[in-house]
Structures are given as C-alpha cells and as structure tokens.
Motif scaffolding. Sequence first.
Motif, PDB file in Angstrom:
ATOM      1  N   VAL A 100     -21.171 -44.916 -17.435  1.00  0.00           N
ATOM      2  CA  VAL A 100     -21.192 -43.539 -17.403  1.00  0.00           C
ATOM      3  C   VAL A 100     -19.588 -43.334 -18.932  1.00  0.00           C
ATOM      4  O   VAL A 100     -19.836 -42.544 -19.603  1.00  0.00           O
ATOM      5  N   ALA A 101     -18.950 -44.505 -18.688  1.00  0.00           N
ATOM      6  CA  ALA A 101     -17.362 -44.108 -19.938  1.00  0.00           C
ATOM      7  C   ALA A 101     -18.005 -44.486 -21.293  1.00  0.00           C
ATOM      8  O   ALA A 101     -17.511 -43.688 -22.121  1.00  0.00           O
ATOM      9  N   ILE A 102     -19.174 -45.665 -21.200  1.00  0.00           N
ATOM     10  CA  ILE A 102     -19.421 -45.724 -22.388  1.00  0.00           C
ATOM     11  C   ILE A 102     -19.704 -44.846 -23.050  1.00  0.00           C
ATOM     12  O   ILE A 102     -20.091 -44.366 -24.395  1.00  0.00           O
ATOM     13  N   LEU A 103     -20.856 -43.626 -21.790  1.00  0.00           N
ATOM     14  CA  LEU A 103     -21.735 -42.750 -22.894  1.00  0.00           C
ATOM     15  C   LEU A 103     -20.655 -41.101 -23.304  1.00  0.00           C
ATOM     16  O   LEU A 103     -20.838 -40.735 -23.835  1.00  0.00           O
ATOM     17  N   ALA A 104     -19.833 -41.418 -22.542  1.00  0.00           N
ATOM     18  CA  ALA A 104     -18.894 -40.148 -22.478  1.00  0.00           C
ATOM     19  C   ALA A 104     -17.690 -40.113 -24.113  1.00  0.00           C
ATOM     20  O   ALA A 104     -18.046 -39.517 -24.303  1.00  0.00           O
ATOM     21  N   GLU A 105     -17.631 -41.672 -24.265  1.00  0.00           N
ATOM     22  CA  GLU A 105     -17.125 -41.753 -25.287  1.00  0.00           C
ATOM     23  C   GLU A 105     -18.061 -41.530 -26.294  1.00  0.00           C
ATOM     24  O   GLU A 105     -17.335 -41.283 -27.131  1.00  0.00           O
ATOM     25  N   ALA A 106     -18.863 -41.696 -26.450  1.00  0.00           N
ATOM     26  CA  ALA A 106     -19.931 -41.910 -27.543  1.00  0.00           C
ATOM     27  C   ALA A 106     -20.257 -40.366 -27.720  1.00  0.00           C
ATOM     28  O   ALA A 106     -20.259 -39.707 -28.751  1.00  0.00           O
ATOM     29  N   ALA A 107     -20.395 -39.297 -27.006  1.00  0.00           N
ATOM     30  CA  ALA A 107     -20.672 -38.218 -26.729  1.00  0.00           C
ATOM     31  C   ALA A 107     -19.278 -37.451 -27.478  1.00  0.00           C
ATOM     32  O   ALA A 107     -19.001 -36.789 -28.639  1.00  0.00           O
ATOM     33  N   LEU A 108     -18.234 -37.647 -26.713  1.00  0.00           N
ATOM     34  CA  LEU A 108     -17.193 -37.588 -27.136  1.00  0.00           C
ATOM     35  C   LEU A 108     -16.666 -37.642 -28.850  1.00  0.00           C
ATOM     36  O   LEU A 108     -16.304 -36.702 -29.907  1.00  0.00           O
ATOM     37  N   SER A 109     -16.622 -38.799 -29.156  1.00  0.00           N
ATOM     38  CA  SER A 109     -16.933 -39.537 -30.596  1.00  0.00           C
ATOM     39  C   SER A 109     -17.310 -38.911 -31.226  1.00  0.00           C
ATOM     40  O   SER A 109     -17.728 -38.144 -32.582  1.00  0.00           O
ATOM     41  N   TYR A 110     -19.010 -38.490 -30.648  1.00  0.00           N
ATOM     42  CA  TYR A 110     -20.123 -38.016 -32.051  1.00  0.00           C
ATOM     43  C   TYR A 110     -19.558 -36.252 -31.782  1.00  0.00           C
ATOM     44  O   TYR A 110     -19.612 -35.957 -32.968  1.00  0.00           O
TER      45      TYR A 110
END
Lengths: 273, 258
Positions: free
Chosen positions: A200-210
């Motif tokens: 979940v954290a990986i996805l959240a980081e990707a979303a935030l960086s996006y």
Amino acid sequence: MKTRLPVNFLIGAVLVALVLGAAALSLVWTPHDFAQMNIKAKFGPASSTYWLGTDQLGRDVVSQLMAAARNSMTVALAAVLIGGSIGTALGLLASAIGGWVEDLVMRIADIGFAFPALLFAIMLAAVFGPSLTNAVLAISFINIPVFARVARASANQVWTREYVAAAQAAGLNRAVISWDHILPNIGAAIIVQATIEFAVAILAEAALSYLGLGAQPPAPSWGRMLSEAQTLMYLAPQLAIYPGLCIVAAVLGFGLLGDGLRDITDPRLSRER
Amino acid sequence: MSAPLLEARAVTRRYRMPRESLFRAPPVLTAVDSASFILERGETLGIVGESGSGKSTLARMVMAFETPDAGQILFDGQDLGQLSAGDLRRQRQRFQMVFQDPFGSLDPRRSVGWSIAEPLRAIGAENRAHRVAEALEQVNLHAADAEKYPHEFSGGQRQRIAIARAIVTRPELIVADEAVSALDVSVQAQILNLLMDLQDELGLAMLFISHDLAVVASICDQILVMQHGKSIEQGRATEVLNAPTQDYTKSLLIAAGA
C-alpha cells in the motif's frame, strides 16, 4: 519440507526479490548515471547501451527505474516502520488498559480509517510543502490506525490465554505482560500486515510522486516518471509502461507475499487451495 | 487462634449479560451467590459442583483476577479486595495457580525455564536458574528441561511444568482449577500423587476444583459442594462422602457411582 509453500507466497517472493534486488544493486551500480542527460540520444530505442531506451531528456530508463525502486523501498520501509510501531504500540496499549481508553483509541483509529489517505497527504503537502519527508510522514500516519486495529484485535485474543493469566498470577503488571507475552505472540499478525501495508505504501508513494507531492526532481520515482511520460503518451508510450509495470510488480509482489505469509502463519484464515 | 489461610465470606459475583432490549436493564447472571468456605493451612479443600455452578469464578476471585461484588476473600486474614495494586502483586507469590489446559498455560514462544522463572522475576528474586532447576526436580523433571520449549513435552509433562512454575515462589496456597481434567486417567493419577507429595513436602494448602468427585475424594481433606453459585455443604471429606446432608450432594454421589 512437509507442506508445500502457497503459490501466492512463491510468486510474491520472486517479485519482491526482483524489486529489492534492483533497489539494492542501484546502491552500488546502475548501467548509467540515472540523472545523466544526453539530448542527442533522447527517445532512444532499446539497445545494448540503453537496455530499455532513453527518455525525453536522453536519460537511461533502466538506471532511473532502479534508482526509483530504491527510493520507493526506502519510503515504504520508513513509513511502515514508523506507522507500524506507533500503531502497534497504540493497539497494545488499548488492549492492555481496556475500558474507555480502549474505546477512545479505537474510535480515533476509526476516524483515521475513514479519512481518505491521499487527501490527508495532499493536505500535509499543502501545509508543509511537497517533499519526500512529508510523503513518508503522510504514509506513516495513515498506517497507524491499520496497525492499531490489527494489534489490538490480536492482542485481545492473546490476553484470554491461560499463560497470560499465569503471568498475572505471578504478579506482573500489564505493561510487562504486553512486552513479554502479547507482543511476541502477535508478531506474526503484525509482520503479515506490515508486508501488505508495504504494498500500500509503495502505491501511495507512487501516487504522491505522480501528483508532484513526493520525490522532487531530480530524485527518481516511478510515480514521477509516470506523470512526466503522460504528456508523451503518443510519442513514446513505453516511457509510461515501464514505471507502470514496476509499480504493478512491486505492489503485487508485496501483496501476494503478505497473503502467502498469512496463509502460512494462520492456516485457519487461508482459503481452500 | 490465628486466622485461617483462606476464607471466603459470603462472596457474590454477578455478570451483566448483553442487553436483550434497549429499554430494559441488561439481565444479570449471578455466578457466585454468597458462597463461604474456610481453608486451613496445609489442608486441601475440594470444590465440586456441575459446570456452571460457579467453581471457576470462585477460583478467579481467590486469585484476585476478579473482585467480588459483595463479601470478602481473606488470605491470611487480609481482604484481597482491600489491598492496593502493588501490595496485591507482592502478595501474589504466596498463592499460585495451576490451570486446566496444559497446552494453553505455557507461552509457546518462551522456554520452559523462562516460564517457570516468571514469578521469580516478578518479585526480583536472586538465584533464579538454581531455583528453576530445583522446581523442575521437585516435579520429577530434569534441570536440563529448562532449555526446551513447551511443544517438546506431553500434556502430563506440561502440567508438571505448570506445577513447577506454581511452586517456585514457595507459596502457601495452590489453586488448581480442573488441573487434571484434561489428562488421561493414568497421567491424572501421577499428577495427583505429585500434588500430594508436594503438599507433604512443602506444607502447601490447596484449593482443588474439579467436577470429578472421585478425583476430589482421593486428594481432599475438606469438600465444598456448590450448586447454582451457592455453597451448599462444607465438611470433612469422609463425612461429606459418607453422610451427605444435602440432597444435591447425594445425587452427585449417586451420579459418580459412589
């Protein structure tokens, strides 16, 4: 080995090993410097020099993906460690004290749960400015209620065991019992949850960086690579596909690994295989 | 005359049940209803009664896991309900418990020696390894077993380990709640003999709770019969077994085939 390892565990382990391996390797070696621009070679095709080609500024895609993996793992690890420790401690505390304290902690956790995680991260970025640290804090924060719930539910079960009653009969206080008996016996559940929350954290980081709220240029990030490639979709679709695949592999890998670990540590919860 | 080691004076414990209707008060279950008994030093009191008669709740109150809603539990003359949390913790080394389930009463993640030493750590005792070894030998296990983990032992051996943990602080009272009920009959006899030997050796008093009248008859000096949370009869084991005064006791004896 007596029992076969579940398939989801094996697939997850392979994917996780690939992602972690790439991240670890990037610490000492990448094919090229990931930030090295080479305008003459922009939008280069896959070749023996640039294995997956180059981007709009002529940077090597493989090197960027590897460095981004490292970045992503670091953020996820920090966020799960911080959020997991605080959440687990709160869950243990709630379970040990019980009564209105437990109710209060869990109702606050419910509120945390109900609050959209990304919205909270955006709010944090708006107040403190976009940065990787703030992204880590935001993801940590949304992990707290998750771990508090799991820890408290598992701990409540352990508190009913006779060895806990024996420890009470020995005259130990609830803090010592939490540390000596409860925490070791909920460890498996916490580790399983941590693995899933890693995804979940990986996805959240990707979303935030996006969204531009995570890793700031030139720090590489799958999410930011994706957003930069978005405008070039018709020109060079591969630039969006590669980081996308990386995110899928990492999230799927940790998700499957977590499910597999749960099947192994708690056979009662596993579905028919 | 000094106070008896353990005395229950009209002890009552009620549990509030889940609400059945929003507009009525939740129903109350009276698990123990003004039960009384006296246990003298070095003696064994057996508590018998069918399941649901309040035996275990009474044991939990003796262990001060729960406080009575009315009445008092007096240990060596002091009301357990009146002790401060710290005083109670310090008194706990004087009364220990052996639990029913030999598979649930030892933490699977801790070595046997660690578990036995737990009450010693709680009181900050010195020389723990030596006392653990001594306790293991008192229950006919080996000092080297301290290194092992619970899953390496059988049910009977685990119950010995649980007894070792209970006697390691040299208590004056052991509460055994259905301590042999989960064991095979042959192992039951071994554990009962061990408990009686320890009692002679250490001068322990024992509160022995069981639904099995034959087991209680074989080990107890005194018997307390409970029914629906009330203590209906207490007397010397021989008297209660041979000349029961209560109809319920008679029917228990008939059911046990005595």
